[in-house]
Enzyme design. Structure first.
Site, short mmCIF file in Angstrom:
data_model
loop_
_atom_site.label_atom_id
_atom_site.label_comp_id
_atom_site.label_asym_id
_atom_site.label_seq_id
_atom_site.Cartn_x
_atom_site.Cartn_y
_atom_site.Cartn_z
N TYR A 229 0.84 -1.20 0.00
CA TYR A 229 0.00 0.00 0.00
C TYR A 229 0.87 1.25 0.00
CZ TYR A 229 -4.03 -2.96 1.19
OH TYR A 229 -5.02 -3.90 1.17
N LEU B 154 -11.17 -1.50 2.36
CA LEU B 154 -10.67 -2.38 3.42
C LEU B 154 -11.75 -2.62 4.49
CD1 LEU B 154 -7.22 -0.60 3.79
CD2 LEU B 154 -7.62 -2.85 2.78
N HIS C 91 -10.45 1.78 7.60
CA HIS C 91 -10.82 2.87 6.68
C HIS C 91 -10.12 4.18 7.04
CE1 HIS C 91 -14.93 0.99 5.34
NE2 HIS C 91 -13.87 0.29 4.96
N LYS D 204 -18.21 2.60 2.75
CA LYS D 204 -19.04 2.80 3.94
C LYS D 204 -18.83 1.63 4.90
CE LYS D 204 -21.50 -0.72 2.91
NZ LYS D 204 -21.54 -1.88 3.83
N ARG E 162 -16.79 -9.03 8.87
CA ARG E 162 -17.93 -8.35 9.49
C ARG E 162 -18.22 -8.86 10.90
NH1 ARG E 162 -17.95 -8.60 4.31
NH2 ARG E 162 -18.78 -6.89 3.01
N ASP F 136 -22.41 -2.53 8.86
CA ASP F 136 -22.39 -3.00 7.49
C ASP F 136 -23.71 -2.77 6.76
OD1 ASP F 136 -22.43 -5.72 5.44
OD2 ASP F 136 -20.61 -4.52 5.57
#
Length: 352
Positions: free
Chosen positions: A3, A19, A24, A42, A136, A148
């Site tokens: 990255y 990601l 984020h 988001k 998640r 999420d």
């Protein structure tokens, strides 16, 4: 190769951060420090505080940093806003975009349903979609159903009603073996101290453990003159329906002083069904199209050496993006608090 190498590449103008939630903020800030515009998935960050930090850096650098709510750029949301408010939003391809909670919404009687009374949004993901090892469900990655799926619910409510509601109540069902990560979340919202919206009640349901076979994303609105149901608002390209039912008021027979007569008419109910596809492209196409055009606006001002134009354009775009993503993260924090759960933390903090 990494990255960091990507961010150091001078040929890259912008970075999409897709990601896990808890990363984020970290990588959005890294991209901004490297002079790159950012389109961040988001939910924008782990919490409101981190959202403010990221957007503060974007303002300092004069860079675009936008939350990737792809559904809001599609003509379907513009259609819903126009239907409910009576206000025509600028169409896709125009210089100024409509469709989003970044521009306040008028909720007077100008819409087809009249003054709004309630709105309910549901985003339900079948249990077979995300396995137990999915990001998640990870506490250190800021996982959870509200993060999420619920972020869509809250954003859609804000986009269609406007203002910033407060959380009246929220209830979570925790994922197995977790004391923090929610498998589902439901809640009620209300606009306090907002005369234009104080009569509107909102509710949402978000789940990553839905028992159905297919995902559900629906919006249901009631007003003084009728109701509206919208299906599949998140992925409208795969099929969507906007079904609206309105009822006209009854007219009573009266005789005027001049002998004129008003004929009595019974209430009449009308149902219309609409499908909105725009040009037929996906929500992601509309999202990227707007993002690229806004980045070019900033770059063209920079290429001309017009600092006044650049600062004005950057300020306008930044203020809208900041207000929208910070407000949504603040509402997510409040939902977790009302459910008796801690707000999410950035991965670097949660894993420390």
């Amino acid at each position: 190769g990494s990255y960091d190498e990507l961010l150091a590449d001078p040929d890259i103008d912008a970075v999409y951060v897709g990601l896990p939630n808890g990363l984020h903020g970290q990588w959005s800030q890294a991209a901004l420090r490297a002079g790159k515009h950012v389109l961040c998935e988001k939910p924008f960050t782990a919490n409101e505080e981190e959202a403010r930090e990221v957007q503060s850096l974007a303002r300092q650098r004069g860079l675009l940093c936008r939350e990737a709510f792809h559904y809001r750029e599609h003509p379907l949301l513009q259609h819903l806003q126009h239907t409910l408010t009576g206000q025509q939003r600028p169409q896709q391809g125009k210089q100024q975009q409509g469709g989003g909670a970044d521009a306040d919404v008028a909720v007077g009687s100008g819409g087809a349903l009249g003054p709004l009374r309630s709105i309910e949004v549901a985003v339900l993901i079948p249990s077979w979609v995300f396995g137990g090892a999915n990001i998640r469900w990870q506490e250190t990655l800021a996982g959870g159903a509200a993060m999420d799926a619920g972020c869509y619910c809250l954003h859609a409510i804000r986009s269609l009603v406007g203002g910033q509601p407060g959380v009246e109540a929220a209830e979570a069902v925790l994922a197995p073996h977790s004391r923090l990560v929610d498998a589902s979340m439901r809640g009620q919202l209300r606009w306090r101290g907002d005369p234009a919206r104080s009569g509107v009640r909102a509710a949402f349901r978000a789940s990553l453990q839905h028992g159905g076979l297919l995902p559900v994303s629906t919006i249901d609105v009631t007003g003084e003159r009728g109701s509206l149901h919208c299906s599949n608002f998140i992925m409208p390209v795969f099929g969507n329906v906007v079904r609206m039912t309105t009822t006209t008021t009854a007219t009573t027979a009266t005789t005027g002083p001049d002998g004129s007569i008003t004929v009595q008419q019974p209430p009449r109910t009308t149902t219309t069904t609409t499908r909105v596809y725009g040009s037929g492209e996906s929500t992601y196409f509309y999202q990227l199209d707007r993002f690229v055009r806004d980045v070019r606006t900033l770059q063209e001002a920079a290429d001309r050496g017009d600092k006044g134009s650049l600062l004005s354009a950057a300020r306008s775009l930044s203020e809208a993006d900041t207000a929208d993503c910070v407000a949504n993260m603040a509402l997510l924090d409040a939902v977790y608090g009302a459910a008796g759960l801690a707000r999410r933390l950035p991965t670097g903090v949660a894993a420390g």
